[in-house]
Design a protein around this motif. Structure first.
Motif, PDB file in Angstrom:
ATOM      1  N   LEU A 199       0.829  -1.207   0.000  1.00  0.00           N
ATOM      2  CA  LEU A 199       0.000   0.000   0.000  1.00  0.00           C
ATOM      3  C   LEU A 199       0.866   1.261   0.000  1.00  0.00           C
ATOM      4  O   LEU A 199       0.489   2.296  -0.577  1.00  0.00           O
ATOM      5  CB  LEU A 199      -0.925  -0.003   1.214  1.00  0.00           C
ATOM      6  CG  LEU A 199      -2.032  -1.061   1.213  1.00  0.00           C
ATOM      7  CD1 LEU A 199      -2.780  -1.061   2.537  1.00  0.00           C
ATOM      8  CD2 LEU A 199      -3.006  -0.829   0.056  1.00  0.00           C
ATOM      9  N   GLN A 200       2.018   1.181   0.632  1.00  0.00           N
ATOM     10  CA  GLN A 200       2.943   2.318   0.641  1.00  0.00           C
ATOM     11  C   GLN A 200       3.398   2.633  -0.783  1.00  0.00           C
ATOM     12  O   GLN A 200       3.434   3.798  -1.202  1.00  0.00           O
ATOM     13  CB  GLN A 200       4.137   1.997   1.540  1.00  0.00           C
ATOM     14  CG  GLN A 200       5.106   3.149   1.738  1.00  0.00           C
ATOM     15  CD  GLN A 200       6.301   2.748   2.583  1.00  0.00           C
ATOM     16  OE1 GLN A 200       6.393   1.626   3.071  1.00  0.00           O
ATOM     17  NE2 GLN A 200       7.243   3.663   2.747  1.00  0.00           N
ATOM     18  N   TYR A 201       3.732   1.601  -1.552  1.00  0.00           N
ATOM     19  CA  TYR A 201       4.135   1.802  -2.945  1.00  0.00           C
ATOM     20  C   TYR A 201       2.986   2.382  -3.774  1.00  0.00           C
ATOM     21  O   TYR A 201       3.208   3.155  -4.710  1.00  0.00           O
ATOM     22  CB  TYR A 201       4.573   0.474  -3.566  1.00  0.00           C
ATOM     23  CG  TYR A 201       5.917  -0.025  -3.074  1.00  0.00           C
ATOM     24  CD1 TYR A 201       6.984   0.838  -2.892  1.00  0.00           C
ATOM     25  CD2 TYR A 201       6.117  -1.382  -2.815  1.00  0.00           C
ATOM     26  CE1 TYR A 201       8.212   0.383  -2.451  1.00  0.00           C
ATOM     27  CE2 TYR A 201       7.340  -1.853  -2.369  1.00  0.00           C
ATOM     28  CZ  TYR A 201       8.387  -0.972  -2.189  1.00  0.00           C
ATOM     29  OH  TYR A 201       9.602  -1.424  -1.743  1.00  0.00           O
ATOM     30  N   LEU A 202       1.748   2.011  -3.414  1.00  0.00           N
ATOM     31  CA  LEU A 202       0.583   2.482  -4.162  1.00  0.00           C
ATOM     32  C   LEU A 202       0.116   3.860  -3.701  1.00  0.00           C
ATOM     33  O   LEU A 202      -0.866   4.398  -4.215  1.00  0.00           O
ATOM     34  CB  LEU A 202      -0.564   1.478  -4.013  1.00  0.00           C
ATOM     35  CG  LEU A 202      -0.369   0.124  -4.720  1.00  0.00           C
ATOM     36  CD1 LEU A 202      -1.379  -0.894  -4.212  1.00  0.00           C
ATOM     37  CD2 LEU A 202      -0.476   0.288  -6.230  1.00  0.00           C
ATOM     38  N   GLY A 203       0.797   4.422  -2.701  1.00  0.00           N
ATOM     39  CA  GLY A 203       0.428   5.735  -2.191  1.00  0.00           C
ATOM     40  C   GLY A 203      -0.778   5.719  -1.280  1.00  0.00           C
ATOM     41  O   GLY A 203      -1.435   6.756  -1.083  1.00  0.00           O
ATOM     42  N   LEU A 204      -1.095   4.555  -0.702  1.00  0.00           N
ATOM     43  CA  LEU A 204      -2.291   4.415   0.128  1.00  0.00           C
ATOM     44  C   LEU A 204      -1.963   4.216   1.603  1.00  0.00           C
ATOM     45  O   LEU A 204      -2.849   3.930   2.409  1.00  0.00           O
ATOM     46  CB  LEU A 204      -3.142   3.247  -0.381  1.00  0.00           C
ATOM     47  CG  LEU A 204      -3.659   3.407  -1.812  1.00  0.00           C
ATOM     48  CD1 LEU A 204      -4.350   2.138  -2.285  1.00  0.00           C
ATOM     49  CD2 LEU A 204      -4.608   4.596  -1.903  1.00  0.00           C
ATOM     50  N   SER A 205      -0.696   4.326   1.965  1.00  0.00           N
ATOM     51  CA  SER A 205      -0.286   4.208   3.360  1.00  0.00           C
ATOM     52  C   SER A 205       1.122   4.758   3.485  1.00  0.00           C
ATOM     53  O   SER A 205       1.862   4.855   2.496  1.00  0.00           O
ATOM     54  CB  SER A 205      -0.321   2.739   3.813  1.00  0.00           C
ATOM     55  OG  SER A 205       0.211   2.596   5.123  1.00  0.00           O
ATOM     56  N   ASP A 206       1.498   5.126   4.713  1.00  0.00           N
ATOM     57  CA  ASP A 206       2.905   5.417   4.946  1.00  0.00           C
ATOM     58  C   ASP A 206       3.531   4.190   5.611  1.00  0.00           C
ATOM     59  O   ASP A 206       2.874   3.170   5.819  1.00  0.00           O
ATOM     60  CB  ASP A 206       3.082   6.674   5.802  1.00  0.00           C
ATOM     61  CG  ASP A 206       2.462   6.557   7.189  1.00  0.00           C
ATOM     62  OD1 ASP A 206       2.128   5.436   7.616  1.00  0.00           O
ATOM     63  OD2 ASP A 206       2.320   7.596   7.863  1.00  0.00           O
ATOM     64  N   ALA A 207       4.810   4.293   5.942  1.00  0.00           N
ATOM     65  CA  ALA A 207       5.520   3.147   6.493  1.00  0.00           C
ATOM     66  C   ALA A 207       5.009   2.749   7.865  1.00  0.00           C
ATOM     67  O   ALA A 207       5.260   1.630   8.330  1.00  0.00           O
ATOM     68  CB  ALA A 207       7.019   3.445   6.569  1.00  0.00           C
ATOM     69  N   TYR A 208       4.267   3.638   8.532  1.00  0.00           N
ATOM     70  CA  TYR A 208       3.793   3.378   9.893  1.00  0.00           C
ATOM     71  C   TYR A 208       2.343   2.913   9.924  1.00  0.00           C
ATOM     72  O   TYR A 208       1.744   2.803  10.991  1.00  0.00           O
ATOM     73  CB  TYR A 208       3.970   4.632  10.745  1.00  0.00           C
ATOM     74  CG  TYR A 208       5.402   5.122  10.760  1.00  0.00           C
ATOM     75  CD1 TYR A 208       6.360   4.507  11.558  1.00  0.00           C
ATOM     76  CD2 TYR A 208       5.797   6.175   9.940  1.00  0.00           C
ATOM     77  CE1 TYR A 208       7.667   4.936  11.556  1.00  0.00           C
ATOM     78  CE2 TYR A 208       7.117   6.607   9.929  1.00  0.00           C
ATOM     79  CZ  TYR A 208       8.053   5.983  10.740  1.00  0.00           C
ATOM     80  OH  TYR A 208       9.359   6.404  10.729  1.00  0.00           O
ATOM     81  N   GLY A 209       1.758   2.678   8.748  1.00  0.00           N
ATOM     82  CA  GLY A 209       0.402   2.146   8.718  1.00  0.00           C
ATOM     83  C   GLY A 209      -0.699   3.179   8.790  1.00  0.00           C
ATOM     84  O   GLY A 209      -1.831   2.842   9.161  1.00  0.00           O
TER      85      GLY A 209
END
Length: 721
Positions: A279-289
């Protein structure tokens, strides 16, 4: 003992309430058990559980202080049977092993345990060895949980979550009178993290209390008619109690924005980290969730909490079920929940994600993107470029590397004492022809691969001998079975050798005795040569097989003697006597030996002691370059090198610096009558004056002989044709 030592780390198990615990996942699991007040712990080693067993062994002092009984079990079935202590008594107990193979071995005991139910909390910690890096067939523990109706916990890979779920797992077990399984993947076991510790808890009801006040409850024993009542109790009492506990304690987690979401994702707890990365790669989350779409994280994957699933899915157009492996148990269960409630939310899963295989961040990223493109395209925004290794892998220069760099299959370690056994088998094969060979689980299974190419089947740990039982017929050739010492004590003594004696099986059985359960990390077993203060070791395999009736037994105390190994194997295959022929081939595992010896040698060198280290080499002037030594040895330290000599096209054999001086290459060369190019050199550290004098004389003699040989070559070249 040669397993990995956690002597320093286990001191952290004494940390108290409010202190920060930092360390590996397996240490966090152990700490959680102690905080939960367990009375006993058992288990059998196997990835990724091996290090957990090592931690428990090193933590004996801590366990003793709390009155916790730790057993290194003979098998997974033995470990599972330990949980019977929790059936009649309010004793908390935990056992651990590698799944699914270990769970299969324990299945009989687990079925009885789950049917009768438990009084004290009973937990089975299984190492879910699925997907990337797995050493076994691709199966899931989920099926076993459903089969026996045991609750399956799949914690999010986070130390705090794992520790909390272990503590809650014991409470869940007691609230529903049902054993609980907790699965941890390879990454969870070995990841590092921290959590806030609690005080360790001594059992309020001890094992001594149970022994001094024995109790019987016929309703907990699996015999008709009680067994029929227990089946109904599972459905009508235990399952509802478990569901209520899971809901009340919020063991499953709701994450991200829940209002007005068109789509959502349901995940197994163990998939959380990879899903967040995708999801981080897809721009839908940061590394911390910090999420932009809702997630329902199932830290309990069985039973499915119908009301929670329905509530999460209600009002959404579609949800994606991220479930690693097949069959799609959870996807089917969620569809059932929604259809029974006439909730029209679409359930996606294996239509956009692979049916099998490891769900890496790359795989998840592609699956989630496909799901959102179909059901919620605006969530993907401006479609940032996504990481993809395939274009690089498709480059011509990268593809050419495949032609230059050979594949590297798994193999035996440098100096492995099992290698000469298989070299001997190849030599006998040249004389007597090919034989049917049944392999077993363990290091020796690598003999199936090049350069030995020995072995037709492998059916399970300790089942190598049993898998030749169908070939107990008169024929021109005998069957051969290979089994390790770990498999022998786990299962092979009775199911293999005992069975062969009983049925007068005229086959050949090779038991590889390398002093440890080597493939799982070097744990001591019954026949280990070590003096273990907590275990009885030095039990003879030879005496064990003789004790159950084997008449033809040969003990070889040095497997590196290839000539003796070859002759003994030939004798076994050509013997006309009735009954099994057992060869016990013994030599210490070289990897464990080096772990034990190297520190002692290095210490001696640093202290100035005279130390002689052996090295082997190949005389490139003598080597013919036929490489038969490599084909019959396969040692990683044996390689080839090109010569500058224009008259010699073929590369010659060479031995690199990883050589441990086992001598196998030279022994093979002698037994196979290959060539005299192998030599042994003694490297002397901290030499004496006498050593220096001898070396000076030797070098002078060698220099003289070399000069004389060079002069003769010049003289020969000067003679007219």
């Amino acid at each position: 003992m040669a397993e990995r030592s956690f002597a320093r780390e286990v001191e952290d198990l004494r940390l108290g309430d409010g202190e920060e615990f930092r360390g590996e996942g397996i240490l966090a699991i152990t700490k959680a058990l102690l905080q939960s007040g367990v009375s006993y712990v058992g288990g059998y080693q196997g990835s990724p559980i091996s290090h957990l067993m090592d931690v428990l062994a090193d933590a004996k002092d801590v366990l003793d202080e709390l009155g916790v009984n730790f057993q290194s079990s003979a098998s997974e079935a033995t470990a599972a049977a330990m949980l019977s202590a929790s059936v009649m008594y309010p004793l908390r107990g935990a056992v651990a092993w590698k799944s699914t193979v270990g769970t299969n071995v324990a299945s009989d005991a687990l079925a009885n345990l789950a049917s009768g139910g438990v009084t004290g909390g009973a937990m089975v910690i299984v190492g879910e060895d699925y997907g990337e890096g797995s050493s076994i067939m691709q199966e899931r523990t989920h099926a076993f949980a459903m089969k026996s109706q045991m609750w399956l916990l799949d914690p999010r890979p986070d130390h705090t979550c794992i520790v909390d779920l272990i503590e809650k797992g014991f409470q869940l077990s007691e609230a529903s009178n049902t054993p609980v399984m907790l699965e941890v993947r390879v990454r969870s076991c070995h990841m590092h993290g921290s959590f806030i510790a609690k005080d360790n808890v001594k059992p309020s009801f001890t094992l001594q209390d149970a022994l001094n006040n024995p109790k019987r409850d016929l309703s907990r024993i699996v015999l008709p008619p009680a067994a029929y009542v227990q089946e109904q109790e599972k459905i009508k009492i235990r399952m509802p109690a478990a569901v209520d506990f899971i809901k009340d304690n919020k063991l499953n987690e709701w994450m991200g924005p829940q209002e007005n979401a068109k789509t959502g994702i349901i995940i197994q707890g163990g998939m959380y980290n990879n899903v967040i990365r995708a999801l981080q790669y897809l721009g839908l989350s940061d590394a911390y969730g910090t999420l932009k779409l809702p997630i329902y994280c199932m830290n309990v994957t069985y039973p499915v909490i119908d009301t929670e699933v329905a509530e999460f899915c209600a009002g959404k157009d579609a949800v994606l079920m991220v479930e690693e492996g097949q069959p799609e148990y959870l996807e089917q269960a969620i569809n059932t929940v929604l259809r029974r409630r006439d909730i029209n939310t679409r359930v996606s899963g294996k239509d956009v994600l692979p049916m099998g295989g490891d769900y890496t961040a790359q795989v998840l990223m592609e699956g989630i993107r496909t799901f959102l493109e179909k059901f919620d395209p605006p969530m993907l925004g401006n479609r940032p470029p996504l990481p993809d290794a395939r274009p690089v892998l498709d480059l011509p220069e990268v593809k050419r590397l495949r032609e230059v760099v050979p594949p590297r299959p798994s193999g035996l370690c440098t100096g492995c004492p099992e290698r000469p056994i298989f070299a001997s088998m190849k030599l006998v094969e040249e004389e007597l022809g090919e034989h049917h060979v049944s392999a077993d689980i363990g290091c020796h299974l690598f003999s199936i691969l090049p350069p030995f190419n020995i072995g037709a089947t492998t059916m399970g740990f300790g089942l190598g001998p049993a898998s030749t039982s169908a070939f107990n017929v008169k024929a021109d050739k005998k069957s051969i079975a290979v089994m390790g010492d770990g498999g022998f004590w786990h299962n092979g003594l009775t199911s293999g050798i005992g069975n062969a004696v009983f049925n007068k099986h005229d086959g050949v059985f090779i038991i590889v005795d390398n002093f440890y359960s080597s493939a799982t990390g070097g744990q001591d077993i019954l026949s280990s040569r070590a003096q273990n203060k907590n275990r009885q070791t030095n039990n003879s395999i030879t005496k064990a097989v003789e004790g159950i009736g084997v008449k033809w037994v040969r003990q070889i105390d040095r497997t590196y003697d290839v000539t003796k190994m070859r002759d003994t194997l030939r004798e076994a295959l050509t013997s006309t006597g009735e009954g099994p022929k057992v060869i016990v081939a013994s030599s210490e595992c070289m990897l464990n030996k080096q772990r034990r010896v190297k520190p002692l040698v290095n210490k001696a060198i640093k202290s100035g002691e005279r130390v002689v280290k052996e090295r082997y080499g190949v005389d490139e002037d003598v080597c013919t370059g036929d490489h038969a030594c490599i084909r019959l040895s396969g040692c990683p330290s044996l390689s080839v090198k090109e010569l500058d000599d224009p008259l010699r096209d073929d590369p010659v054999a060479a031995i690199d610096n990883s050589c441990v001086a086992c001598g196998n290459c030279g022994e093979v060369a002698e037994a196979a009558v290959l060539c005299p190019s192998f030599f042994r050199a003694d490297v002397i550290h901290n030499p004496t004056r006498w050593d220096m004098f001898k070396a000076k004389i030797s070098m002078a003699v060698i220099a003289f002989l070399q000069r004389r040989r060079a002069m003769r070559r010049v003289q020969v070249a000067a003679v007219p044709a």
